[in-house]
Design an enzyme around this catalytic site. Sequence first.
Site, short mmCIF file in Angstrom:
data_model
loop_
_atom_site.label_atom_id
_atom_site.label_comp_id
_atom_site.label_asym_id
_atom_site.label_seq_id
_atom_site.Cartn_x
_atom_site.Cartn_y
_atom_site.Cartn_z
N ALA A 146 0.83 -1.21 0.00
CA ALA A 146 0.00 0.00 0.00
C ALA A 146 0.86 1.25 0.00
CB ALA A 146 -0.92 0.00 1.22
N ARG A 177 -2.71 8.05 -11.12
CA ARG A 177 -3.78 7.97 -12.12
C ARG A 177 -5.16 8.26 -11.53
NH1 ARG A 177 -2.73 2.37 -15.13
NH2 ARG A 177 -1.51 1.93 -13.23
N GLN A 184 8.11 2.27 3.07
CA GLN A 184 8.97 2.14 1.90
C GLN A 184 9.32 3.57 1.46
OE1 GLN A 184 7.14 0.60 -1.67
NE2 GLN A 184 9.08 -0.14 -2.51
N ASN A 201 -31.85 24.15 23.45
CA ASN A 201 -30.78 23.51 24.21
C ASN A 201 -29.46 24.26 24.22
OD1 ASN A 201 -30.52 23.02 21.44
ND2 ASN A 201 -29.40 21.11 21.75
#
Length: 459
Positions: free
Chosen positions: A10, A16, A73, A386
């Site tokens: 990964a 692209r 990597q 509230n």
Amino acid sequence: MTNKYAVVLAAGQGTRMKSKLYKVLHPVCGKPMVQHVVDQLKELQLNELITIVGFGAEKVQDQLGEDSHYVVQEEQLGTGHAVLQADHILAGKKGTTVVACGDTPLLTKDTLKKMMDHHESTQAKATILTAHAENPHGYGRVIRGGNGQVERIVEQKDASLDEQAVQEINTGTYCFDNEFLFEALKGVSNDNSQGEYYLPDVIQILQDKDETVSAYQTPEFSESLGVNDRVALAQAEKLMKQHINERHMRNGVTVVDPDHTYIGPDVKIGQDVIVYPGSVIEGNTAIEDDAVIGPHSTVKDCYIGEDTVVKQSVATNSHIGARVNIGPFAHIRPESSLGDDVKVGNFVEIKKAIFGKGSKASHLSYIGDAEVGSGVNIGCGTITVNYDGQHKFMTTIEDDAFIGCNSNLIAPVTVGKGAYVAAGSTINEDVPAEALSIARSRQTNKEGYVSKLNSNKKE
């Protein structure tokens, strides 16, 4: 028992995709691609799972969390180089290692397990996951010998005419004997036009050593789909949606129009549930028997009880009981809890509120930061006020109270058990149990006012 490991690739940038979002984080059916891959691998009862990250490393780690170990990597020098980054974790360990790409979201645990079983039964040192392609152009071809073992993998650009006619393709997913994998990786060269280290070169190294290389062919070609651009992303979305919807239909769910119904991969749905077109059901949603969703409803991270109807509405991160009627055009916001037999009607918004059994807010109300008891009736146009601009405050409405139309309940405030609030009231003090509270100006009628007004205009 054989040790099992997995390496997920990964680290690529995915140029692209033409996107600011890192490629493997693009969602398919509501879940990032890499999460699909990791979730399927986890089902194999792995000893260790390692994800090789590069571009977008921190975001991938944020997504996967503790599901994986991570290795960076630093330079993207090919798939072989990527796997080699896990050397310090896996080298020398006995067992079987699966290598899969983080952009293959359609891979299933069943196929991965069958590949591993085939790998171990053939005592191969490497096993390639292959598929039959009617149009194999662009894929690496798997060339087998007469004994059925793999002789080589030939890329499209290097294939002869006979080899190009082969329809068994390499999917890019592999099984390896772990010790042999990391030993062989040290012998992979980057002597090629790209100057990269390719994982398939390990196959040739093993064959040169007369080691067994086998292949397992998945019957589902769609599982080979790697997503490299938006076109492939749409294809993956369509295929996964089809698989998910078919699975639910075979399990007893009526999906009225599967082409226009979107169900996430982790959704659980009981029998005889009806899902109408335009509905989107995502996240960790669980829907019990006989519920009805849609048309055009969005449900995410919710529990929905049996016989509940969610019609043309949105519900997120909430618990919804049995026989609840929601919609049309209601919004159940996060951290809400609706008890059994509750009714939330059209144009009602519920936020971080608890509704007891049988309570109703039938139309045009906002109930936020509230605890509503059982048997409460909330009239049209009611608002729990509230927020003071800095802080949120709670409104408590006890059992069997009746809130008249167009009432403002200014929090913090409590309406006691069985109390009545008159229509048009603005309540800023607690209402005792069984009391009637009226908080509005006395009506004054000025007779003849319009005639006087019109005569003044004529003058």
